[in-house]
Design an enzyme around this catalytic site. Structure first.
Site, PDB file in Angstrom:
ATOM      1  N   MET A   1      -8.594   8.055  -2.236  1.00 32.06           N
ATOM      2  CA  MET A   1      -9.741   8.475  -1.415  1.00 32.06           C
ATOM      3  C   MET A   1     -10.107   9.928  -1.715  1.00 32.06           C
ATOM      4  O   MET A   1      -9.215  10.759  -1.898  1.00 32.06           O
ATOM      5  CB  MET A   1      -9.385   8.336   0.064  1.00 32.06           C
ATOM      6  CG  MET A   1      -8.874   6.950   0.437  1.00 32.06           C
ATOM      7  SD  MET A   1      -8.652   6.804   2.214  1.00 32.06           S
ATOM      8  CE  MET A   1      -7.884   5.190   2.330  1.00 32.06           C
TER       9      MET A   1
ATOM     10  N   MET B   1     -13.021  -5.954   1.814  1.00 32.68           N
ATOM     11  CA  MET B   1     -12.494  -5.039   2.819  1.00 32.68           C
ATOM     12  C   MET B   1     -12.647  -5.684   4.194  1.00 32.68           C
ATOM     13  O   MET B   1     -13.738  -6.113   4.568  1.00 32.68           O
ATOM     14  CB  MET B   1     -13.253  -3.705   2.797  1.00 32.68           C
ATOM     15  CG  MET B   1     -13.014  -2.856   1.559  1.00 32.68           C
ATOM     16  SD  MET B   1     -11.281  -2.480   1.213  1.00 32.68           S
ATOM     17  CE  MET B   1     -10.774  -1.614   2.702  1.00 32.68           C
TER      18      MET B   1
ATOM     19  N   ASP C   1      -7.982  -6.401   2.116  1.00 30.42           N
ATOM     20  CA  ASP C   1      -7.358  -5.115   2.456  1.00 30.42           C
ATOM     21  C   ASP C   1      -7.783  -4.733   3.869  1.00 30.42           C
ATOM     22  O   ASP C   1      -8.977  -4.691   4.172  1.00 30.42           O
ATOM     23  CB  ASP C   1      -7.846  -4.067   1.442  1.00 30.42           C
ATOM     24  CG  ASP C   1      -7.102  -2.750   1.519  1.00 30.42           C
ATOM     25  OD1 ASP C   1      -6.234  -2.593   2.393  1.00 30.42           O
ATOM     26  OD2 ASP C   1      -7.408  -1.873   0.683  1.00 30.42           O
TER      27      ASP C   1
ATOM     28  N   HIS D   1      -7.065   1.278  -6.198  1.00 32.40           N
ATOM     29  CA  HIS D   1      -8.245   0.927  -5.399  1.00 32.40           C
ATOM     30  C   HIS D   1      -9.017   2.230  -5.199  1.00 32.40           C
ATOM     31  O   HIS D   1      -8.644   3.061  -4.366  1.00 32.40           O
ATOM     32  CB  HIS D   1      -7.782   0.293  -4.072  1.00 32.40           C
ATOM     33  CG  HIS D   1      -8.900   0.067  -3.101  1.00 32.40           C
ATOM     34  ND1 HIS D   1      -8.678  -0.131  -1.748  1.00 32.40           N
ATOM     35  CD2 HIS D   1     -10.241  -0.005  -3.269  1.00 32.40           C
ATOM     36  CE1 HIS D   1      -9.843  -0.300  -1.136  1.00 32.40           C
ATOM     37  NE2 HIS D   1     -10.802  -0.222  -2.032  1.00 32.40           N
TER      38      HIS D   1
ATOM     39  N   MET E   1     -11.554   4.432  -3.837  1.00 34.20           N
ATOM     40  CA  MET E   1     -12.542   4.656  -2.777  1.00 34.20           C
ATOM     41  C   MET E   1     -13.095   6.052  -2.984  1.00 34.20           C
ATOM     42  O   MET E   1     -12.866   6.972  -2.190  1.00 34.20           O
ATOM     43  CB  MET E   1     -11.882   4.508  -1.403  1.00 34.20           C
ATOM     44  CG  MET E   1     -11.615   3.059  -1.048  1.00 34.20           C
ATOM     45  SD  MET E   1     -10.464   2.879   0.327  1.00 34.20           S
ATOM     46  CE  MET E   1      -8.930   2.946  -0.556  1.00 34.20           C
TER      47      MET E   1
ATOM     48  N   GLY F   1       0.075  -3.042   4.630  1.00 35.87           N
ATOM     49  CA  GLY F   1       0.089  -1.663   5.111  1.00 35.87           C
ATOM     50  C   GLY F   1       0.816  -1.551   6.431  1.00 35.87           C
ATOM     51  O   GLY F   1       1.870  -2.174   6.643  1.00 35.87           O
TER      52      GLY F   1
ATOM     53  N   ASP G   1      -4.294   3.387  -2.685  1.00 34.83           N
ATOM     54  CA  ASP G   1      -5.576   3.713  -2.064  1.00 34.83           C
ATOM     55  C   ASP G   1      -5.947   5.135  -2.451  1.00 34.83           C
ATOM     56  O   ASP G   1      -5.310   6.093  -2.007  1.00 34.83           O
ATOM     57  CB  ASP G   1      -5.473   3.581  -0.540  1.00 34.83           C
ATOM     58  CG  ASP G   1      -5.512   2.130  -0.101  1.00 34.83           C
ATOM     59  OD1 ASP G   1      -6.373   1.384  -0.603  1.00 34.83           O
ATOM     60  OD2 ASP G   1      -4.687   1.741   0.743  1.00 34.83           O
TER      61      ASP G   1
ATOM     62  N   HIS H   1      -0.190  -1.081  -4.413  1.00 35.07           N
ATOM     63  CA  HIS H   1      -1.624  -0.851  -4.207  1.00 35.07           C
ATOM     64  C   HIS H   1      -1.810   0.635  -3.883  1.00 35.07           C
ATOM     65  O   HIS H   1      -1.227   1.136  -2.922  1.00 35.07           O
ATOM     66  CB  HIS H   1      -2.069  -1.740  -3.040  1.00 35.07           C
ATOM     67  CG  HIS H   1      -3.494  -1.608  -2.640  1.00 35.07           C
ATOM     68  ND1 HIS H   1      -4.474  -2.467  -3.061  1.00 35.07           N
ATOM     69  CD2 HIS H   1      -4.111  -0.721  -1.810  1.00 35.07           C
ATOM     70  CE1 HIS H   1      -5.631  -2.129  -2.529  1.00 35.07           C
ATOM     71  NE2 HIS H   1      -5.438  -1.063  -1.760  1.00 35.07           N
TER      72      HIS H   1
ATOM     73  N   PHE I   1      -9.045   4.521   6.488  1.00 39.70           N
ATOM     74  CA  PHE I   1      -7.857   4.773   7.295  1.00 39.70           C
ATOM     75  C   PHE I   1      -7.037   3.509   7.487  1.00 39.70           C
ATOM     76  O   PHE I   1      -7.600   2.416   7.618  1.00 39.70           O
ATOM     77  CB  PHE I   1      -8.257   5.320   8.675  1.00 39.70           C
ATOM     78  CG  PHE I   1      -9.017   6.606   8.577  1.00 39.70           C
ATOM     79  CD1 PHE I   1      -8.352   7.813   8.392  1.00 39.70           C
ATOM     80  CD2 PHE I   1     -10.404   6.613   8.626  1.00 39.70           C
ATOM     81  CE1 PHE I   1      -9.064   9.005   8.260  1.00 39.70           C
ATOM     82  CE2 PHE I   1     -11.128   7.794   8.500  1.00 39.70           C
ATOM     83  CZ  PHE I   1     -10.451   9.004   8.321  1.00 39.70           C
TER      84      PHE I   1
ATOM     85  N   SER J   1       0.829  -1.211   0.000  1.00 36.18           N
ATOM     86  CA  SER J   1       0.000   0.000   0.000  1.00 36.18           C
ATOM     87  C   SER J   1       0.863   1.262   0.000  1.00 36.18           C
ATOM     88  O   SER J   1       1.510   1.600   1.003  1.00 36.18           O
ATOM     89  CB  SER J   1      -0.907  -0.008   1.233  1.00 36.18           C
ATOM     90  OG  SER J   1      -1.570   1.231   1.326  1.00 36.18           O
TER      91      SER J   1
HETATM   92  C1  DX5 Z   1      -8.201   1.218   4.438  1.00 38.99           C
HETATM   93  C2  DX5 Z   1      -6.795   1.132   3.892  1.00 38.99           C
HETATM   94  C3  DX5 Z   1      -5.918   0.286   4.774  1.00 38.99           C
HETATM   95  C4  DX5 Z   1      -4.461   0.201   4.406  1.00 38.99           C
HETATM   96  C5  DX5 Z   1      -3.880  -1.105   4.828  1.00 38.99           C
HETATM   97  O1  DX5 Z   1      -8.980   1.990   3.633  1.00 38.99           O
HETATM   98  O2  DX5 Z   1      -6.861   0.654   2.577  1.00 38.99           O
HETATM   99  O3  DX5 Z   1      -6.507  -0.945   4.877  1.00 38.99           O
HETATM  100  O4  DX5 Z   1      -4.124   0.431   3.089  1.00 38.99           O
HETATM  101  O5  DX5 Z   1      -3.119  -0.879   5.922  1.00 38.99           O
HETATM  102  P1  DX5 Z   1      -3.344  -1.415   7.418  1.00 38.99           P
HETATM  103  O6  DX5 Z   1      -2.416  -2.593   7.544  1.00 38.99           O
HETATM  104  O7  DX5 Z   1      -2.910  -0.262   8.240  1.00 38.99           O
HETATM  105  O8  DX5 Z   1      -4.783  -1.775   7.612  1.00 38.99           O
HETATM  106 ZN    ZN Z   2      -6.900  -0.426  -0.488  1.00 43.12          ZN
END
Ligand code: DX5
Ligand code: ZN
Length: 235
Positions: A41, A141, A179, A70, A72, A201, A39, A37, A147, A12
């Site tokens: 947002m 998820m 994830d 990904h 979101m 992550g 993320d 990956h 977060f 991530s």
């Molecule tokens: C949530 C994120 C997290 C992150 C993964 O939206 O997508 O899940 O990248 O990291 P950790 O291991 O902190 O959950």
């Molecule tokens: Zn993700």
């Protein structure tokens, strides 16, 4: 293409040190990480704002790892072309964010990328029923998206197992990705239930101090992978 026989690890970027992304991406590639990956947002679909297509463009310019976006974000179909143009090899959209999910998935495939569908912890799996034929991966998820650093919602294990059985029954080849809170124990258990792709992550390679120890991120990745294999053999 993602391997099926072994586990696939997707690091991530949001959890990496944003001041030294190039070094970290290269270290992960050399250590044998499978994918990056991203993320994405928007502060509307989730209450946080992170990254954008330019991060993927930059990653593609400085390493050879495949990149997964990904999304979101609300109404993700609007941004599919932007992410594919930026170099995303695969794009994952949320079932909860799409008015016409099938159309969005077709758009991703037509644009030349691999489509994935993501599902939040509170959404019934049956919502995916008529989309499973059209995706290369299903992202379960394990936390509410938004977060890093949240604890796993235990229903994730059962959801992965049900999905695995459903895919097998229908003879579909989509891979199950998870994830959120992927630590050694959760990765091994989720793999046991049928997951094959894991987002790494802050629970694993980007754990506080993990990357700054001797050997850095590459070693953190190698050790994590080894620990998951050991734990899987012990299950
Ligand atoms: C949530 C994120 C997290 C992150 C993964 O939206 O997508 O899940 O990248 O990291 P950790 O291991 O902190 O959950
Ligand atoms: Zn993700």
């Amino acid at each position: 293409m993602i391997r099926v026989d072994t586990l696939t690890y997707s690091a991530s970027a949001m959890c990496a040190n944003l001041c030294r992304l190039e070094d970290d991406f290269r270290a992960l590639e050399e250590a044998g990480c499978d994918e990056l990956h991203f993320d994405i947002m928007d502060g509307a679909f989730v209450p946080n704002i992170t990254l954008g297509p330019d991060f993927i463009k930059a990653a593609k310019a400085c390493c050879g790892l495949p990149c997964n976006a990904h999304l979101m974000i609300a109404d993700p179909a609007r941004y599919i072309p932007r992410f594919v143009e930026a170099g995303a090899d695969s794009v994952t959209v949320h079932i909860e964010g799409c008015v016409h999910a099938h159309r969005a998935l077709s758009q991703i495939r037509q644009a030349g990328a691999s489509p994935g569908i993501a599902i939040n912890p509170g959404t019934p799996l049956t919502k995916l029923e008529y989309l499973l034929d059209f995706v290369d991966r299903v992202l379960v998820m394990a936390v509410d998206p938004g977060f890093a650093g949240q604890p796993i919602i235990p229903s994730a294990f059962e959801r992965v197992r049900i999905l695995r059985d459903n895919l097998a029954y229908r003879e579909l080849n989509a891979h199950i990705e998870v994830d959120g809170n992927i630590d050694v124990q959760n990765a091994a258990m989720l793999a046991h239930h049928g997951a094959r792709i894991f987002v790494l992550g802050t629970s694993s390679i980007f754990k506080k101090d993990a990357a700054s120890r001797d050997g850095g991120l590459a070693q953190a990745f190698t050790e994590f992978k080894k620990a998951v294999d050991t734990k899987r053999r012990a299950l």
